[in-house]
Scaffold this active site. Structure first.
Site, PDB file in Angstrom:
ATOM      1  N   ASP A  68       0.860  -1.178   0.000  1.00 38.53           N
ATOM      2  CA  ASP A  68       0.000   0.000   0.000  1.00 38.53           C
ATOM      3  C   ASP A  68       0.900   1.233   0.000  1.00 38.53           C
ATOM      4  O   ASP A  68       1.533   1.546   1.008  1.00 38.53           O
ATOM      5  CB  ASP A  68      -0.904   0.025   1.243  1.00 38.53           C
ATOM      6  CG  ASP A  68      -1.984  -1.061   1.185  1.00 38.53           C
ATOM      7  OD1 ASP A  68      -1.800  -2.045   0.443  1.00 38.53           O
ATOM      8  OD2 ASP A  68      -2.998  -0.911   1.888  1.00 38.53           O
ATOM      9  N   LYS A  85      -6.854   3.137  -3.414  1.00 43.12           N
ATOM     10  CA  LYS A  85      -7.307   3.143  -2.025  1.00 43.12           C
ATOM     11  C   LYS A  85      -7.518   4.579  -1.586  1.00 43.12           C
ATOM     12  O   LYS A  85      -6.748   5.462  -1.962  1.00 43.12           O
ATOM     13  CB  LYS A  85      -6.225   2.441  -1.185  1.00 43.12           C
ATOM     14  CG  LYS A  85      -6.411   2.477   0.311  1.00 43.12           C
ATOM     15  CD  LYS A  85      -5.330   1.633   1.014  1.00 43.12           C
ATOM     16  CE  LYS A  85      -5.301   1.860   2.502  1.00 43.12           C
ATOM     17  NZ  LYS A  85      -4.223   1.132   3.178  1.00 43.12           N
ATOM     18  N   LYS A 105     -10.213  -0.041  -2.677  1.00 44.80           N
ATOM     19  CA  LYS A 105     -10.176  -0.228  -1.223  1.00 44.80           C
ATOM     20  C   LYS A 105     -10.472   1.081  -0.509  1.00 44.80           C
ATOM     21  O   LYS A 105      -9.599   1.942  -0.403  1.00 44.80           O
ATOM     22  CB  LYS A 105      -8.799  -0.760  -0.802  1.00 44.80           C
ATOM     23  CG  LYS A 105      -8.628  -0.890   0.708  1.00 44.80           C
ATOM     24  CD  LYS A 105      -7.276  -1.484   1.084  1.00 44.80           C
ATOM     25  CE  LYS A 105      -7.037  -1.418   2.584  1.00 44.80           C
ATOM     26  NZ  LYS A 105      -5.705  -1.899   2.967  1.00 44.80           N
TER      27      LYS A 105
END
Lengths: 303, 315
Positions: free
Chosen positions: A140, A203, A239
Site C-alpha cells: 500500500d 485506495k 479499497k
C-alpha cells in the site's frame, strides 16, 4: 507492468458533478437489506476486510494477536469466513507472514514513507523492496499529495510507476489520501493517474487524516475504475479505508460497488475494506442474527 | 393554549363574513387560528429522532384531543444503547461535584418549565392539585439526588479490617448502561425517582416511559436536551412494554435493568432474560411515589458495583 507507458493527460479526467455524486450516494444508503441477504452481505464484507494495525506503538505481540484474529474471527460461531488480509508496517511483515502460515490470508504492507510519503524516491523504493523481500503480498503506497496539488502530475505518475516496478510480483495499492485532495475533481484526477501508472488497486486513505473514506469519494474512484474498464477491459481493485466502522455502512458500500462496477468486483480479489473496528461490528451483527439478541463488544476479542 | 381565545383582528373577520356567509358562523365561535400540533418524538443521544419504525400510537387527553406518540421498536433500543454505552465512561469519569451541579441545573430548568408539566399532567388525567404536587415533588427529588452525587461514595465505601498485612478497601463504580422500564402509573415522579439515582451513580440509561402518561417523559427529554446533561446519558423512548421489554432485558450490552411492575409474567420475563449476561435486575412496585421512604441513597446503591482492592503493606 505500467498499465500505460505514457504520461497522464489531465484532459482524460472528466469533471465531477459533486451534487449528483452526493445524491447518488444518498440513494445507496436508502436500500434496506434484511434477512438472508443481510447475512450474505455481512459475510462477504467480513471476507473483504484488510485487518489493519498502523500505530507507532505496534509490537510483534500486537501483530501476532491481530493475525490470530484474522484467522479466527470468532470461533464460537462456525461457518464464518476469515478476513482477506492483514495490513501492517514493513518491519512487521515477517512476523505477520509467520503468524499467518497455513492460511490464505494475505499480508499487506504500507510502504513509501507511509503516511506522509515525504521521502526521497530512493527511500520509498527501498522501503517497498524491503517489504516485498520480507514477504508482503501487497504493497500500500501513498502518493505525493503536495506535488499533486502543485499540479506536478508527471512526478506523481512516475513515482507510482517506479514503485510498481519495485513491487515485482506483489500487488500495488495506491493510496490517494482523498482527505487532503480537497475536491472530487482532484480525486478523479489522482485515481486516473494511479490507474494509468500501474496501480492494481486504488485506495482512499491512510486512516491518519480526517475525513478518511467517504461514500462520494469512493463513488468517484469506482467510476474511474469503471471508465478504465470500459476503455481497456482491464479490472482495477478498490479499497476504501478508514471511517467504515459499522456493518450498515459496509453493506451500503457493497451496494455501491455492485451498482457501479457489477458482480465481478464483489469479491476480496477486487474490493477490500481497510478497517479495524468493522470486523467486530460485523461479528456482532452475525451473532445477533443467530441468537436474536443484541450483542456487546465485551464478548468479542479486542484486537 | 389559554391565551388564544379572543380573536385579535375583528376587522379581518368581518371581511371574511362578508365574502363567505357559509363559513362565517363556524369561525365566529372561536379563534380562526389553526392550532399548531406538536410532533412528539423520542430522545436518543441528545437528539429527537422519530422512531426508526415510523409507527405511532394515539393517546387521548382529558380535553378530548388526541396526540400521536412514537411507538418505538427494538432498533430504537439498539440505537439508544449504543448512545448510552458511548456516553457512559465519560459521564462516570466526571467528578461527583460536577454531576451534582449538572443534576441541580436540570432541576432549575424543570422549575422554570413547571407550568408545562402541570398542564400536561392534567391533560393526562390528574387534578390540578395532584399535578402541582407531582411536579414539585419531582423537582425536589432531583435536587435530593443531585446532592448525593459527591457523597454516596463516602458512605457506601469502606476500609475493611483483614487479618493479613494488606490495606483492604472497597469503593463504588457505576454498573454501566441501565435500561429503565418506568412506572406506568406515575409519568413524571415515577420516572425521575428512578432515573435520577441511576445517573447520579455514574450510569447512563435508556428509559421506556409510561405508555399512558408519556407526555411528561417527552417534555422531560426536551428539558434534558437543553440542560448540561451530556448527550447519551439519558435516552427516552415511548412505546409498549409488551413489545420492548424483552429487548431491554436481553441486550448483551446492557448491564442492569430496572423494572417497575407487579405483573408476574413481566417479572418472569425480565428475570429470565437478564440471566443471559448476568444483568443486574432491580424489580419493584411502588404504589405511592410521594412517600419519603422512596427518596433514599440506597436507590443509588442499587446500580453501583463494589470494587475491593487488596494493597500489600509492610513489605
Amino acid at each position: 507492468m505500467g498499465n500505460h507507458n505514457v504520461s497522464y493527460q489531465p484532459s482524460i479526467s472528466p469533471p465531477i458533478d459533486q451534487i449528483s455524486v452526493e445524491e447518488r450516494c444518498a440513494r445507496f444508503q436508502s436500500r434496506s437489506i434484511k434477512g438472508e441477504t443481510k447475512v450474505a452481505g455481512l459475510k462477504l464484507a467480513l471476507s473483504m476486510i484488510d485487518l489493519t494495525t498502523l500505530e507507532g506503538k505496534d509490537s510483534e505481540g500486537k501483530v501476532k494477536q491481530l493475525c490470530y484474529k484474522a484467522m479466527h474471527p470468532h470461533d464460537a460461531m462456525p461457518g464464518i469466513p476469515t478476513v482477506a488480509a492483514v495490513c501492517v508496517y514493513p518491519t512487521m511483515v515477517r512476523t505477520a507472514r509467520k503468524a499467518l502460515k497455513g492460511s490464505n490470508i494475505k499480508v499487506a504492507a504500507v510502504a513509501t514513507a507511509f503516511p506522509s510519503g515525504l521521502a526521497p524516491l530512493k527511500v520509498k523504493l527501498d522501503d517497498t523492496k524491503f517489504a516485498v523481500e520480507e514477504g508482503a503480498d501487497e504493497i500500500d503506497m501513498v502518493i505525493s499529495r503536495g506535488r499533486f496539488l502543485q499540479g506536478d502530475f508527471n512526478l506523481v505518475f512516475d513515482e507510482i510507476a517506479a514503485v510498481k516496478e519495485a513491487c515485482g510480483k506483489a500487488h500495488l495499492k495506491v493510496i490517494l489520501e482523498t482527505g487532503e485532495l480537497s475536491t472530487l475533481d482532484n480525486v478523479r484526477k489522482a485515481s486516473d493517474i494511479a490507474i494509468f501508472a500501474g496501480a492494481d488497486f486504488i485506495k482512499t486513505s491512510t486512516g491518519k487524516i480526517q475525513p478518511a473514506a467517504t461514500m462520494p469519494v469512493t463513488l468517484v474512484m469506482l467510476e474511474a475504475i469503471r471508465d478504465y474498464y470500459y476503455e481497456t477491459g482491464k479490472m482495477i481493485g478498490m479499497k476504501p479505508a478508514g471511517g467504515i466502522a459499522t456493518s450498515k455502512l459496509a453493506l451500503h458500500y457493497l451496494v455501491m460497488v455492485r451498482e457501479t462496477l457489477g458482480e465481478a468486483w464483489m469479491n476480496p480479489d477486487w474490493f477490500r475494506f481497510g478497517a479495524s473496528k468493522l470486523a467486530n461490528d460485523i461479528l456482532m451483527q452475525l451473532a445477533k442474527d443467530q441468537t436474536g439478541v443484541y450483542q456487546s463488544l465485551n464478548y468479542f476479542s479486542n484486537d | 393554549m389559554a391565551n388564544t381565545s379572543t380573536p385579535k383582528k375583528p376587522t379581518a373577520k368581518k371581511t371574511v363574513v362578508a365574502q363567505n356567509n357559509g363559513q362565517a358562523e363556524k369561525k365566529q365561535t372561536g379563534s380562526s387560528r389553526i392550532k399548531v400540533q406538536k410532533t412528539y418524538k423520542i430522545f436518543i443521544n441528545g437528539q429527537f429522532p422519530r422512531t426508526e419504525s415510523g409507527r405511532y400510537y394515539p393517546l387521548t387527553l382529558s380535553d378530548g384531543s388526541i396526540v400521536n406518540l412514537c411507538l418505538s421498536s427494538r432498533k430504537d433500543i439498539r440505537n439508544a444503547v449504543v448512545a448510552a454505552r458511548e456516553a457512559q465512561e465519560k459521564w462516570a469519569a466526571r467528578a461527583g461535584l460536577n454531576k451534582s451541579q449538572i443534576l441541580y441545573r436540570l432541576a432549575e430548568m424543570l422549575e422554570t418549565r413547571s407550568s408545562q408539566f402541570i398542564e400536561e399532567l392534567q391533560l393526562m388525567g390528574a387534578t390540578k392539585e395532584a399535578a402541582i404536587n407531582e411536579t414539585e415533588t419531582a423537582i425536589d427529588r432531583l435536587i435530593y439526588y443531585a446532592g448525593w452525587c459527591d457523597k454516596f461514595n463516602a458512605i457506601f465505601s469502606s476500609v475493611n479490617p483483614v487479618s493479613s498485612s494488606h490495606f483492604n478497601f472497597s469503593s463504588n463504580e457505576p454498573t454501566g448502561v441501565v435500561t429503565i422500564v418506568a412506572a406506568e402509573e406515575s409519568g413524571l415522579l415515577g420516572l425521575i425517582s428512578v432515573m435520577a439515582p441511576v445517573i447520579a451513580g455514574g450510569n447512563t440509561c435508556v428509559v421506556l416511559a409510561s405508555e399512558s402518561k408519556a407526555l411528561s417523559a417527552v417534555t422531560l427529554a426536551e428539558v434534558i436536551a437543553t440542560s448540561d446533561i451530556p448527550a447519551g446519558v439519558v435516552n427516552i423512548l415511548t412505546g409498549t412494554r409488551k413489545e420492548l421489554l424483552a429487548h431491554m432485558a436481553n441486550h448483551m450490552d446492557v448491564n442492569a435493568i430496572y423494572l417497575h411492575s407487579n405483573k408476574a409474567e413481566e417479572i418472569k420475563e425480565v428475570e429470565t432474560l437478564s440471566a443471559l449476561n448476568v444483568k443486574r435486575a432491580r424489580i419493584e412496585f411502588v404504589s405511592n411515589w410521594f412517600e419519603p421512604k422512596e427518596e433514599n441513597p440506597y436507590r443509588i446503591q442499587d446500580f453501583i458495583e463494589v470494587k475491593t482492592t487488596w494493597h500489600p503493606i509492610g513489605i
